[in-house]
Design an enzyme around this catalytic site. Sequence first.
Site, PDB file in Angstrom:
ATOM      1  CG  HIS A 276       7.238 -56.502 -20.331  1.00  0.00           C
ATOM      2  ND1 HIS A 276       5.878 -56.359 -20.236  1.00  0.00           N
ATOM      3  CD2 HIS A 276       7.557 -56.198 -21.611  1.00  0.00           C
ATOM      4  CE1 HIS A 276       5.382 -55.977 -21.392  1.00  0.00           C
ATOM      5  NE2 HIS A 276       6.384 -55.876 -22.261  1.00  0.00           N
TER       6      HIS A 276
ATOM      7  CE1 TYR B 249       0.260 -59.643 -14.440  1.00  0.00           C
ATOM      8  CE2 TYR B 249      -1.451 -61.304 -14.146  1.00  0.00           C
ATOM      9  CZ  TYR B 249      -0.213 -60.923 -14.627  1.00  0.00           C
ATOM     10  OH  TYR B 249       0.569 -61.858 -15.281  1.00  0.00           O
TER      11      TYR B 249
ATOM     12  N   PRO C 109      -4.150 -69.378 -15.323  1.00  0.00           N
ATOM     13  CG  PRO C 109      -5.377 -68.424 -17.048  1.00  0.00           C
ATOM     14  CD  PRO C 109      -5.444 -69.457 -15.982  1.00  0.00           C
TER      15      PRO C 109
ATOM     16  CE  LYS D 164       5.302 -68.182 -12.108  1.00  0.00           C
ATOM     17  NZ  LYS D 164       6.542 -67.625 -12.649  1.00  0.00           N
TER      18      LYS D 164
ATOM     19  CE1 TYR E 294       5.227 -61.504 -14.609  1.00  0.00           C
ATOM     20  CE2 TYR E 294       3.239 -62.315 -13.531  1.00  0.00           C
ATOM     21  CZ  TYR E 294       3.870 -61.748 -14.631  1.00  0.00           C
ATOM     22  OH  TYR E 294       3.141 -61.444 -15.761  1.00  0.00           O
TER      23      TYR E 294
HETATM   24  C1  PHB Z   1      -1.156 -63.436 -21.953  1.00  0.00           C
HETATM   25  O1  PHB Z   1      -0.528 -62.490 -22.497  1.00  0.00           O
HETATM   26  O2  PHB Z   1      -1.864 -64.237 -22.585  1.00  0.00           O
HETATM   27  C2  PHB Z   1      -1.056 -63.604 -20.451  1.00  0.00           C
HETATM   28  C3  PHB Z   1      -0.144 -62.827 -19.742  1.00  0.00           C
HETATM   29  C4  PHB Z   1      -0.041 -62.972 -18.360  1.00  0.00           C
HETATM   30  C5  PHB Z   1      -0.862 -63.885 -17.699  1.00  0.00           C
HETATM   31  C6  PHB Z   1      -1.770 -64.673 -18.429  1.00  0.00           C
HETATM   32  C7  PHB Z   1      -1.870 -64.532 -19.808  1.00  0.00           C
HETATM   33  O3  PHB Z   1      -0.773 -64.014 -16.342  1.00  0.00           O
END
Ligand code: PHB
Length: 389
Positions: free
Chosen positions: A72, A200, A292, A296, A384
């Site tokens: 990505h 997000y 989450p 990280k 990130y």
């Molecule tokens: C996930 O795909 O479970 C996931 C992706 C990004 C995040 C947290 C969880 O920041």
Amino acid sequence: MRTQVCIIGGGPSGLLLAQLLHLSGIESVVVERHGRTHVLARIRAGVLEWGSVERLRAAGLGARMDREGFVHGGIHLAAQNRSFRIDLQARAGRPVMVYGQTEVTRDLYAARDAAGGTVIHGAEGVALHDLDGARPHVTYSLDGVGQRIDCDFVAGCDGFHGVARRSVPAGALRTFERVYPFGWLGVLSETPPVGDELIYAHHDRGFALCSMRNRRLSRYYIQVPLEARLEAWPDSAFWDELRRRIPTDAAERIETGPAIEKSIVALRSFVAEPMRWGRLFLVGDAAHIVPPTGAKGLNLAVSDVHYLHQALAAFYRDGEAGGIETYSATALRRVWKATRFSWWMTTTLHRFPEAGNFGQRIQESELDDLETSATAQTALAENYVGLPF
Ligand code: PHB
Ligand code: APR
């Protein structure tokens, strides 16, 4: 039994450490409380920093990841029904890899099997002894029979609820913690992801995240109050709430389906210092927990393992103990930077009713700055995709 490094915990930290030690000709034994099926049934993270990708490839673990993972080059942030893309590749020079932690763990177990590595499942009552003495050893029972492993070092890779951190005398450990006033309700559904990249979303009703595992498996989260219970969230209620929080175009095209996994996790930031005591090293979730939001958790486990492997390889190869002495300080420097970033992503994107209208405006202004400032986007992107090891 005798081995050079006794690893407590057969999750990503323990298994990756065992693999790297094996490649350096160092013996280890992994002692895991649960069965392999139980460990592989856990649905956890989904994003790998590029540094983690490179280390997994270097450890001979990249084949399936490179076949089935998704590179990505960007992520999307959304607020007040507007979304914008952070071009990770352009801003930070690297992408991320979307590849589930479950798959990483499956690949790690396959590597243990291929190498003839020893993973002891079903170990009960694991206890660590003489960690600051001359004969460090681990005891546990297997099918009711007491066992003992003598070793040179113990790697505490047994997660937040493990025994390793609790084996350090309380006076020798300092902990730092922030518990967030909400949790994440997560759903896994066999539906195509709503978009090609992660979204997000900040919203007055609360945070939402659209992620994925592959083109037919989507992973979604919504912020819920601490007291939320699964039974109050039938699938229909989840999908309705998710659609309210993500941008209209995404809400209109999202394909919903039955949740094949649904769980609520609490969010906390936690760091234990130091990450070493005598012959014991703390690794991954055993030493630190991040919310989450910044993806990280798994990636910090990889960097801890990287530093510990380097330290132990230097010790056994050259008798050089510098890496062992500096493991904690080196690992913690990266841990705190990821902890800060995860805290910042969490405080910027979630709804904090107690922060009042001033707090809400600050968040909106932070997101507005992210949308318009290349510097702000670069700072987010660098963290990130993962800071250098
Ligand atoms: C996930 O795909 O479970 C996931 C992706 C990004 C995040 C947290 C969880 O920041
Ligand atoms: N004895 C033996 N094994 C134990 C014990 C114990 N007392 N306590 C816990 N374990 C095992 C757990 O069953 C688990 O398989 O240790 C393992 C720890 O694995 P994780 O919790 O996954 O931690 P880690 O390997 O550091 O990986 C970190 O996992 O939890 C996610 O978000 C986290 O993505 C991050 C990653």
